[in-house]
Design an enzyme around this catalytic site. Structure first.
Site, PDB file in Angstrom:
ATOM      1  N   ASN A   1       0.835  -1.195   0.000  1.00 14.99           N
ATOM      2  CA  ASN A   1       0.000   0.000   0.000  1.00 14.99           C
ATOM      3  C   ASN A   1       0.870   1.246   0.000  1.00 14.99           C
ATOM      4  OD1 ASN A   1      -1.962  -2.069   1.814  1.00 14.99           O
ATOM      5  ND2 ASN A   1      -2.929  -0.917   0.190  1.00 14.99           N
TER       6      ASN A   1
ATOM      7  N   ASP B   1      -3.240  -0.578  11.536  1.00 20.08           N
ATOM      8  CA  ASP B   1      -3.418   0.741  10.901  1.00 20.08           C
ATOM      9  C   ASP B   1      -4.775   1.326  11.288  1.00 20.08           C
ATOM     10  OD1 ASP B   1      -2.509   2.919   9.478  1.00 20.08           O
ATOM     11  OD2 ASP B   1      -3.126   2.156   7.523  1.00 20.08           O
TER      12      ASP B   1
END
Length: 371
Positions: free
Chosen positions: A216, A272
């Protein structure tokens, strides 16, 4: 006082133990085996006793997002929130912001460290020295190059924190700057980077030892340029965080990465998570922009992913039940590997001499409360 936990299968970080007691004295594990005759016996009705989870990327929880106005009490709230999901150690994560805000977060972290806040392992600064091309949900107005004042800030901060992890883009922070940070004891991670394989490799040679949320916000593996993702997999000394939620990274891609990762550095799980963790919030603010919580994801209005609607226990369940990873490997990815990645001595295992922070799980890998 000596306490012996009986009745649950024990995973010590490497192997399982059946029909054994986990023997704890004070804050330390002293044995796995027969219960001492003078121990206080705590009988558990099955399940697993495993090393407590370590989360190296936690933007918030309990309704608080690490950033403007964060205090040591807020950091304690974030730690307490994630403790409900089996996390015994974490790095509250501060994303790209103005220098004054970062200074205040660092000061709050120093206070939390001095207070011995349970679960607080230090801080993770994700930005502001990132690539605009791979900014993700970071505010482009706040992304900037690293200068001397930034280096001094980070060097000073490291002296006040147990651990300090900094995410930078390999093409915007020079190898010389990375080397200086690592000499000061700062852990440097490559992320939000559009660098080529060669530029990422130079950052790794300079001392970067980690990649932030693998795949990502980074250059991808290509046929002629393996990019940052390829550099993280190719170089054995690099550890890599992974958001395993079925949204951020395709399960087939995760499988390819796990099979190809050179060691001893490993891929570990991160949440996250944002302020929504442990709450029923459906939206919240980030740098003046609204993040919406829907269908298991957190997104800006334009659809950009902004953190993850995930906790580390859910990531373990996804890794084991959905990806089919062996249970012991899924557990290591949430405990042993992240502890090793930052050098958190005594965590990630329940073996003699380790810190006594086991987590009790049921057969569905849901966290239970130890009596």
């Amino acid at each position: 006082m000596t306490t012996a936990y009986l009745g649950a299968r024990i995973f010590d970080g490497e192997a399982f133990h059946d029909d054994a007691a986990l023997v704890v004295e004070g804050s330390e594990v002293v044995a796995i085996g027969p219960a001492p005759v003078d121990a206080e016996i705590v009988r558990l009705d099955g399940g697993l006793l495993v090393p407590g989870y370590i989360d190296l990327q936690v933007n918030g929880g309990g309704g608080h997002l690490v950033g403007p106005g964060t205090t040591a009490a807020d950091l304690a709230l974030v730690c307490d929130t994630h403790a409900r999901f089996g996390v015994v150690g974490l790095l509250p994560t501060h994303i790209t912001d103005a220098p004054a805000v970062t200074d205040a977060v660092l000061a709050a972290g120093a206070t939390a460290a001095r207070a011995g806040t349970p679960g607080f392992l230090g801080l993770h600064l994700e930005g502001p020295h990132l690539s605009l091309a791979r900014k993700g949900a970071h505010d482009p107005r706040l992304i900037r190059p690293m200068d001397e004042s930034d280096l001094v800030r980070l060097e000073r901060a490291r002296s006040t924190l147990p651990h300090l992890l900094v995410t930078v883009a390999a093409e915007t922070v020079t190898p010389e700057q990375i080397a200086r940070l690592t000499r000061a004891g700062v852990i440097v991670s490559i992320g939000h980077s559009d660098a080529s394989f060669e530029v990422a490799a130079a950052a790794i040679r300079a001392g970067a030892t980690m990649a932030t949320h693998l795949f990502n916000a980074m250059s991808q593996v290509g046929n002629r340029d393996p990019g940052v993702a390829g550099a993280a997999l190719h170089h054995g000394g690099v550890w890599a965080g992974l958001i395993a939620d079925g949204i951020h990274v395709h399960p087939a891609t995760i499988g390819i990465a796990l099979r190809s990762k050179a060691g001893p550095g490993r891929i570990f799980l991160v949440s996250d998570s944002m302020s929504q963790a442990g709450t029923d919030l459906t939206s919240f603010e980030l740098n003046g922009r609204t993040i919406f919580r829907k269908d298991g994801a957190l997104r800006l209005a334009d659809g950009t992913l902004a953190g993850a609607d995930l906790t580390l226990d859910a990531a373990v369940r996804y890794a084991h039940f959905s990806l089919g990873l062996p249970l012991e490997e899924a557990l290591r990815m949430a405990s042993l590997y992240p502890a090793q990645a930052i050098g958190a001595t005594g965590l990630g295992r329940v073996t003699p001499g380790s810190v006594a922070r086991p987590v009790w799980l049921d057969d569905g890998l849901n966290v239970r409360t130890l009596p």
